[in-house]
Design a protein around this motif. Structure first.
Motif, PDB file in Angstrom:
ATOM      1  N   GLY A  10       0.794  -1.219   0.000  1.00  0.00           N
ATOM      2  CA  GLY A  10       0.000   0.000   0.000  1.00  0.00           C
ATOM      3  C   GLY A  10       0.826   1.267   0.000  1.00  0.00           C
ATOM      4  N   ASP A  11       2.101   1.165   0.379  1.00  0.00           N
ATOM      5  CA  ASP A  11       2.987   2.330   0.393  1.00  0.00           C
ATOM      6  C   ASP A  11       3.884   2.395  -0.835  1.00  0.00           C
ATOM      7  OD1 ASP A  11       4.452   0.082   1.042  1.00  0.00           O
ATOM      8  OD2 ASP A  11       5.684   1.082   2.560  1.00  0.00           O
ATOM      9  N   ARG A  12       3.607   1.545  -1.841  1.00  0.00           N
ATOM     10  CA  ARG A  12       4.451   1.499  -3.040  1.00  0.00           C
ATOM     11  C   ARG A  12       3.658   1.749  -4.313  1.00  0.00           C
ATOM     12  NH1 ARG A  12      10.045   1.226  -1.989  1.00  0.00           N
ATOM     13  NH2 ARG A  12      10.349   0.118  -0.011  1.00  0.00           N
ATOM     14  N   LEU A  13       2.551   2.431  -4.208  1.00  0.00           N
ATOM     15  CA  LEU A  13       1.636   2.587  -5.340  1.00  0.00           C
ATOM     16  C   LEU A  13       2.283   3.267  -6.541  1.00  0.00           C
ATOM     17  CD1 LEU A  13      -1.594   3.774  -3.447  1.00  0.00           C
ATOM     18  CD2 LEU A  13      -0.899   1.436  -4.007  1.00  0.00           C
ATOM     19  N   THR A  14       3.151   4.240  -6.282  1.00  0.00           N
ATOM     20  CA  THR A  14       3.711   5.034  -7.378  1.00  0.00           C
ATOM     21  C   THR A  14       5.087   4.550  -7.829  1.00  0.00           C
ATOM     22  OG1 THR A  14       4.632   6.645  -5.832  1.00  0.00           O
ATOM     23  CG2 THR A  14       2.416   7.060  -6.661  1.00  0.00           C
ATOM     24  N   ASN A  15       5.579   3.471  -7.244  1.00  0.00           N
ATOM     25  CA  ASN A  15       6.878   2.942  -7.636  1.00  0.00           C
ATOM     26  C   ASN A  15       6.782   2.166  -8.944  1.00  0.00           C
ATOM     27  OD1 ASN A  15       7.119   3.093  -4.443  1.00  0.00           O
ATOM     28  ND2 ASN A  15       9.177   3.108  -5.263  1.00  0.00           N
ATOM     29  N   ARG A  16       7.798   2.335  -9.780  1.00  0.00           N
ATOM     30  CA  ARG A  16       7.895   1.527 -10.996  1.00  0.00           C
ATOM     31  C   ARG A  16       8.653   0.234 -10.683  1.00  0.00           C
ATOM     32  NH1 ARG A  16       7.489   6.738 -12.640  1.00  0.00           N
ATOM     33  NH2 ARG A  16       6.168   7.102 -14.461  1.00  0.00           N
ATOM     34  N   PRO A  17       8.550  -0.775 -11.553  1.00  0.00           N
ATOM     35  CA  PRO A  17       9.208  -2.059 -11.277  1.00  0.00           C
ATOM     36  C   PRO A  17      10.684  -1.939 -10.936  1.00  0.00           C
ATOM     37  CG  PRO A  17       7.664  -2.333 -13.067  1.00  0.00           C
ATOM     38  CD  PRO A  17       7.675  -0.866 -12.748  1.00  0.00           C
ATOM     39  N   SER A  18      11.413  -1.029 -11.596  1.00  0.00           N
ATOM     40  CA  SER A  18      12.849  -0.887 -11.345  1.00  0.00           C
ATOM     41  C   SER A  18      13.137  -0.373  -9.937  1.00  0.00           C
ATOM     42  CB  SER A  18      13.476   0.059 -12.379  1.00  0.00           C
ATOM     43  OG  SER A  18      12.909   1.359 -12.270  1.00  0.00           O
ATOM     44  N   GLN A  19      12.119   0.182  -9.279  1.00  0.00           N
ATOM     45  CA  GLN A  19      12.278   0.705  -7.924  1.00  0.00           C
ATOM     46  C   GLN A  19      11.823  -0.297  -6.864  1.00  0.00           C
ATOM     47  OE1 GLN A  19       9.759   4.112  -8.919  1.00  0.00           O
ATOM     48  NE2 GLN A  19      11.519   5.470  -8.626  1.00  0.00           N
ATOM     49  N   LEU A  20      11.502  -1.518  -7.307  1.00  0.00           N
ATOM     50  CA  LEU A  20      10.999  -2.554  -6.401  1.00  0.00           C
ATOM     51  C   LEU A  20      11.915  -3.765  -6.432  1.00  0.00           C
ATOM     52  CD1 LEU A  20       7.234  -2.424  -7.457  1.00  0.00           C
ATOM     53  CD2 LEU A  20       8.236  -1.413  -5.392  1.00  0.00           C
ATOM     54  N   SER A  21      11.985  -4.465  -5.310  1.00  0.00           N
ATOM     55  CA  SER A  21      12.741  -5.717  -5.278  1.00  0.00           C
ATOM     56  C   SER A  21      11.993  -6.791  -6.060  1.00  0.00           C
ATOM     57  CB  SER A  21      12.912  -6.176  -3.827  1.00  0.00           C
ATOM     58  OG  SER A  21      11.655  -6.575  -3.289  1.00  0.00           O
TER      59      SER A  21
END
Length: 220
Positions: A132-143
Motif C-alpha cells: 500500500g505504500d508502493r503505489l507510485t513505484n515503478r518495477p525498477s524501484q521494487l525488489s
C-alpha cells in the motif's frame, strides 16, 4: 471447478507430429491448493496454458465451473480469462514504465471498468499484498519479491475464482520465495483456488495436493 477429460495437445513441425499432452484427465475442486510438478518438457506449462484459456487442446474437453470451454471462440475465451482467472508468472511481466498502481489497473481496462473504480480496486489489491505504500513505484524501484507481489495483486484485482502461478518463485531467492508462498497460502485460506506449476519439490510440498506430470501424462 476444473475438469479436464482426455485432453491432448499436439504441435506440428512441417509434417511431423509432436505430442505434448497425451490424454490428461484431471479434476480440481473449488478452493483447492494444488501444485503440478514436472521436469522441463513434461508438458506442465502447456497444461497450464490450456487451463488458463491461453491455448486450446487438440482433442478432449475442458470444463470450468461446469461450462465446456472447448466449444468457445477466442473472444469468449478472452472474456473468461479476464474475469475468472488470475495469472502469476516467473518473470513478473510488468510494464516497466508503469507504476505499481497502473500495472494492477491494466486488467480492469480490458474489463471495461470505469477509471475511478479501477484505481480504488487496484489500491485495495496492492494493500492486500502489503504494498500500500508502493503505489507510485515503478518495477525498477521494487525488489524481486515486491514485483511478484505487484503481479499477484494484478492477478487478484478482477476477483478471479482461480489463481494460476507458473514457476512463481523461480526468479526469487529462498527467503523471498517463502514470503510469496505464504501469500498464496493466505489467499487459499480466503477460498481462492490456487494452482502452482513448479519443478521445485520444496515449493510443491507446501501445497495441499500434488500432481505429477511426465511425458505429457499424469503419473501421480
Amino acid at each position: 471447478m476444473i475438469t479436464l477429460e482426455n485432453i491432448t495437445k499436439t504441435y506440428y513441425l512441417g509434417e511431423t507430429e509432436v505430442p505434448i499432452l497425451r490424454g490428461i484427465n484431471l479434476q480440481v475442486d473449488a478452493s483447492e491448493y494444488v501444485s503440478i510438478m514436472g521436469a522441463s518438457g513434461s508438458g506442465k506449462s502447456t497444461l497450464m496454458n490450456i487451463v488458463g484459456c491461453l491455448d486450446q487442446p487438440t482433442t478432449g474437453n475442458y470444463y470450468l465451473e461446469g461450462r465446456d470451454l472447448t466449444t468457445l471462440h477466442k473472444d469468449e475465451l478472452a472474456y473468461i480469462r479476464n474475469q475468472h482467472i488470475g495469472f502469476v508468472f516467473q518473470q513478473f511481466n510488468l510494464l516497466p514504465r508503469a507504476t505499481a498502481l497502473e500495472n494492477v489497473m491494466l486488467p480492469m481496462v480490458y474489463g471495461g471498468i470505469p477509471k475511478p473504480e479501477r484505481q480504488i480496486r487496484a489500491e485495495e489489491a496492492l494493500t492486500h499484498v502489503g504494498l500500500g505504500d508502493r503505489l507510485t513505484n515503478r518495477p525498477s524501484q521494487l525488489s524481486g519479491g515486491q514485483q511478484q507481489r505487484v503481479s499477484i495483486a494484478r492477478a487478484l484485482v478482477n476477483k478471479p475464482s482461480i489463481l494460476l502461478a507458473d514457476e512463481p518463485t523461480g526468479a526469487l531467492d529462498t527467503n523471498t520465495s517463502q514470503e510469496v508462498m505464504n501469500l498464496f497460502h493466505d489467499l487459499n485460506d480466503q477460498q481462492i483456488t490456487v494452482v502452482i506449476i513448479t519443478h521445485d519439490t520444496e515449493i510443491a510440498e507446501q501445497t495441499k495436493r500434488r500432481i505429477y506430470i511426465q511425458d505429457g501424462q499424469i503419473v501421480g
